[in-house]
Scaffold this motif. Sequence first.
Motif, PDB file in Angstrom:
ATOM      1  N   ARG A 291      26.717 -11.620  89.344  1.00 40.76           N
ATOM      2  CA  ARG A 291      28.036 -11.621  88.751  1.00 40.76           C
ATOM      3  C   ARG A 291      28.199 -12.647  87.650  1.00 40.76           C
ATOM      4  N   ILE A 442      40.863   1.067  79.909  1.00 39.18           N
ATOM      5  CA  ILE A 442      40.593  -0.242  80.508  1.00 39.18           C
ATOM      6  C   ILE A 442      41.875  -1.048  80.602  1.00 39.18           C
ATOM      7  N   GLU A 444      44.926   0.158  80.651  1.00 43.48           N
ATOM      8  CA  GLU A 444      45.842   0.793  81.602  1.00 43.48           C
ATOM      9  C   GLU A 444      45.455   0.459  83.025  1.00 43.48           C
ATOM     10  N   SER A 445      44.146   0.534  83.319  1.00 41.30           N
ATOM     11  CA  SER A 445      43.773   0.276  84.709  1.00 41.30           C
ATOM     12  C   SER A 445      44.052  -1.172  85.069  1.00 41.30           C
ATOM     13  N   ALA A 446      43.916  -2.068  84.092  1.00 43.35           N
ATOM     14  CA  ALA A 446      44.189  -3.474  84.394  1.00 43.35           C
ATOM     15  C   ALA A 446      45.685  -3.703  84.619  1.00 43.35           C
ATOM     16  N   TYR A 447      46.514  -3.128  83.732  1.00 44.63           N
ATOM     17  CA  TYR A 447      47.959  -3.255  83.955  1.00 44.63           C
ATOM     18  C   TYR A 447      48.324  -2.606  85.282  1.00 44.63           C
ATOM     19  N   VAL A 449      46.808  -2.612  88.104  1.00 47.37           N
ATOM     20  CA  VAL A 449      46.693  -3.449  89.297  1.00 47.37           C
ATOM     21  C   VAL A 449      47.584  -4.681  89.191  1.00 47.37           C
ATOM     22  N   GLY A 450      48.449  -4.708  88.181  1.00 49.86           N
ATOM     23  CA  GLY A 450      49.421  -5.790  88.117  1.00 49.86           C
ATOM     24  C   GLY A 450      48.969  -7.009  87.344  1.00 49.86           C
ATOM     25  N   CYS A 451      48.215  -6.799  86.258  1.00 56.47           N
ATOM     26  CA  CYS A 451      47.820  -7.933  85.431  1.00 56.47           C
ATOM     27  C   CYS A 451      48.928  -8.251  84.437  1.00 56.47           C
ATOM     28  N   THR A 452      49.023  -9.520  84.082  1.00 56.20           N
ATOM     29  CA  THR A 452      49.885  -9.863  82.966  1.00 56.20           C
ATOM     30  C   THR A 452      49.096  -9.632  81.689  1.00 56.20           C
ATOM     31  N   GLN A 455      46.135 -11.887  81.345  1.00 54.47           N
ATOM     32  CA  GLN A 455      45.040 -11.555  82.251  1.00 54.47           C
ATOM     33  C   GLN A 455      44.279 -10.330  81.757  1.00 54.47           C
ATOM     34  N   ASP A 459      40.430 -11.017  80.996  1.00 57.61           N
ATOM     35  CA  ASP A 459      39.495 -10.488  81.987  1.00 57.61           C
ATOM     36  C   ASP A 459      38.899  -9.145  81.598  1.00 57.61           C
ATOM     37  N   HIS A 460      39.578  -8.385  80.776  1.00 61.78           N
ATOM     38  CA  HIS A 460      39.122  -7.021  80.538  1.00 61.78           C
ATOM     39  C   HIS A 460      38.868  -6.723  79.074  1.00 61.78           C
ATOM     40  N   SER A 464      35.057  -6.673  77.158  1.00 62.43           N
ATOM     41  CA  SER A 464      34.607  -5.403  76.593  1.00 62.43           C
ATOM     42  C   SER A 464      34.365  -5.522  75.102  1.00 62.43           C
ATOM     43  N   LEU A 564      28.788  -2.775  80.167  1.00 66.56           N
ATOM     44  CA  LEU A 564      29.770  -1.729  79.850  1.00 66.56           C
ATOM     45  C   LEU A 564      29.139  -0.355  79.894  1.00 66.56           C
TER      46      LEU A 564
ATOM     47  N   ARG B 104      54.150  -3.402  89.715  1.00 67.51           N
ATOM     48  CA  ARG B 104      52.840  -2.722  89.668  1.00 67.51           C
ATOM     49  C   ARG B 104      51.980  -3.097  90.865  1.00 67.51           C
ATOM     50  N   ASN B 115      38.761   5.420  85.932  1.00 64.35           N
ATOM     51  CA  ASN B 115      38.556   4.328  84.983  1.00 64.35           C
ATOM     52  C   ASN B 115      38.269   3.004  85.695  1.00 64.35           C
ATOM     53  N   PHE B 117      36.768  -0.670  86.314  1.00 67.00           N
ATOM     54  CA  PHE B 117      36.435  -1.741  85.369  1.00 67.00           C
ATOM     55  C   PHE B 117      34.925  -1.765  85.181  1.00 67.00           C
TER      56      PHE B 117
END
Lengths: 565, 271
Positions: A291, A442, A444-447, A449-452, A455, A459-460, A464, A564, B104, B115, B117
Amino acid sequence: MKDIDLLQKKNRKLRDFAETMGSSGLAFTGLIGLFFLSILVWQIAAPTFIDGENGEIPPANEFITESDYELEWDYPNIDSSGELTTDPIVLEISWDDGDEVHELQINVISQRDVYEDIYLNESGLSTEIVEVGRKTKFHIYSTLPQSVEVKQKSGPVPSADETGKPLVSTFVIEYDVAVLYDEGIVFEPLEILGYGTLIFLVVTFRFPKPSMLRFIQKFTGKERQLKGLFYALALVTIIAGNYSLASILAALCWILSATMSTSLTKGIERLLHSGRELSETSRLKHSISNRDGLLMWSNMLLVISTLFIPLEIYIPFLTERYQDIFSPYSSGIRAAFYGTIWVMLIAMISAIPISVGAAIYLEEYANPTKTTKLIQALVTNLAGVPSIVFGMFGLAIFVKQGGIGWGLGPSILAAGLTMGVMAMPIIVLASQEALRSVPRSIRESAYGVGCTQWQVTKDHVLPSAMPGIMTGSILAMSRIMGEAAPLVVVGATAMIVFDPEPLAGLVGGNVNFTVIPIQIYFWTSEPDPAWHSMAAAASISLIALLVAMNSIAIVLRQHFRRRLN
Amino acid sequence: MNNEAQTEEIPDSTRDLDIEHDRKLMIEDLDLWYGDKQALYGVSLPIAKNSVTALIGPSGCGKSTLLRMMNRMNDLIPICHYDGKITMDDVEITGKDADLVEIRKKVGMVFQRPNPFPKSIYDNVGYGVKLHFKPTREELDKIVEKSLKRAAIWKEVSDRQHELGTALSGGQQQRLCIARTIAIEPDVILMDEPCSALDPIATAAIEELILELKKDFTVVIVTHSMSQAARVSDYTGFMYLGRLVEFDKTDKIFSDPDNELTKRYITGRFG
Ligand SMILES: Nc1ncnc2c1ncn2[C@@H]1O[C@H](COP(=O)(O)OP(=O)(O)O)[C@@H](O)[C@H]1O
Ligand SMILES: [Mg+2]
């Protein structure tokens, strides 16, 4: 049916012909190119790297003696019209060995900041009459192995500077064995062991073989001790290697090995735990947590070490010899090489974080208002501005004192910052492009899960976009590495026979520096063709540096891109 | 103009919105515009707790838009603005000062195209948990394992959790996304055509999973497959041109719809 068959046959023949012609033609031209390249390299390398013109090349550390005298007169021998009013200042220079006495006439002129350098060697002085500004540094360089005596014969005595040197009219240039480069030991055994361990672990990581794994498995349960041992070895290596570059790299190898061995033993444990055999090596990499990009950092370290081996194994042209005005073939580009490295480092450190930050702001945060559109347009246009203009900018902002000037002088720091400013628009544009091409999914999926927003960005989006940002940054760096024009304006000098001091502009000291392109430029304008071959050799060094930098970029990019997929 | 004429004919059949279950979400009189183009017209809809609500309708009718309102995903689109009210457990979530992160977290989402990560399987599931709950390594290991098990993908990935999530097959990726969503223990899971990019076997696996999930979560699913809606859902809403034409228990919608349009749509005589 028959016609079609015929046509097909004809077609196939044609295709095969084109295929063979094409590939053999390609191979042939490639070979010709390689041939010429090797002739070129031979032509340049043979005299410079291998023989030297006379077959002997003294290394720099055996002959450089340098003294720096600041002479200061207050218009002693000129009037306002520039006519000589008193006797000219004449220095008598003599040394033990020869019976000759050399005279050096110094004319002080009213212009400011004029200076000359004087070189002494067996055949005498490089010049007999010098004109210097009335308040200026005055260098005398000696390549003689014995002390030189300098007496003032006529003319007004210069006034003292605050260090008290030189008020007296007689001073002596001491023979000083200033050893400039004495890292004699190339690789300590411990260093080699460190590199070896890391290479072994990397190979095991990459191409696991049951026998290697069985060996590593022995250490299961002893990870703590192993880690401690490796850290201790890192410390010992660094101390034993006297803090040299090689020892620091080797210590890093030990530290990475410590982490890597733990990760390997844990991976093996996990593999066996899930009911698999050691022989199922293809499964191993699934069970190893990579990781932190462990493998990437290891690869990076090995690549960098490999790149720096030339530094350790003595390429006199690059790392040993300074310029020798009297014999081109025993000259080198040590000063320019270090100058280039420092300028690049400073440019990188100053430009990359700011530019990436600007790109993130423009791309992720800024609303498309008039102001941001204006900024965007400015950045886009800046990327096309001729480099000399950046040189003028650097001169005004970084070099000059007073007003908006920072007063860093014609120093490495000023040059690095100028180059950084030049690289900025390129990096900003490349980073923006990279950020823009991060797929929506990418984000959308991050938002989701509740990212600001921050973040999501850090993080994303940023990971990328990393390959693109890296490529842009390295390309910008490569571009500015080859630039001479802005540095001519900033004030790089051609003749430097000491290591540049990167922070001189800030903390004081000798600000003079040069970089490889400037060195090449000045050497090509010398009349003696010998200098031209030296210029070619310097060009090859520059290209080698560029290739080295790009290979680092490729390693990094591959790593991030693999993640990626 | 043709559209105008058609929409005139659509009767307002959302008058009776009673449901047997408790209400988890309630959407009231929602209008939504993309720029000046209106995409939703006065939609009102209850979402029943611990059940599956399906939204069906021809493409472009606003199903995704409605779904994305429930976790305020539409806020990411600058030109989108809306008017109306959505409440979750009687707390309004459409207000200006609503905490989007909190919403969310409570309302997870699974997207049309899987999608994950570009991180390892472990990190895919663990990321949101780490973000919101700051667990220790051991706790995180446990949560990841549990979520992967609940998403029915644990067997396939248990010994390669450190491999890239993006290297899995499409169906596995979608289940990984579900695992990622349920790892942070939301109340509601929104699914936007979760099977449209999958093969029939993967689709069957996901459908089975949805039936399993409704025990713990409230599920809202958008689907273009009517058979899927019939198989998995308890309630079904039929949408057409930005309006909710009919909403009722799934059995009722598929056996005896009140509205002529609905009848034509579910029998495939449409357009
Ligand atoms: N980001 C957007 N910008 C502008 N219009 C959009 C956007 N997303 C959706 N729309 C429009 O809103 C309407 C409803 O879209 P959508 O909710 O995606 O439909 P469905 O999911 O039912 O196929 C469509 O007419 C579409 O063109
Ligand atoms: Mg849709």
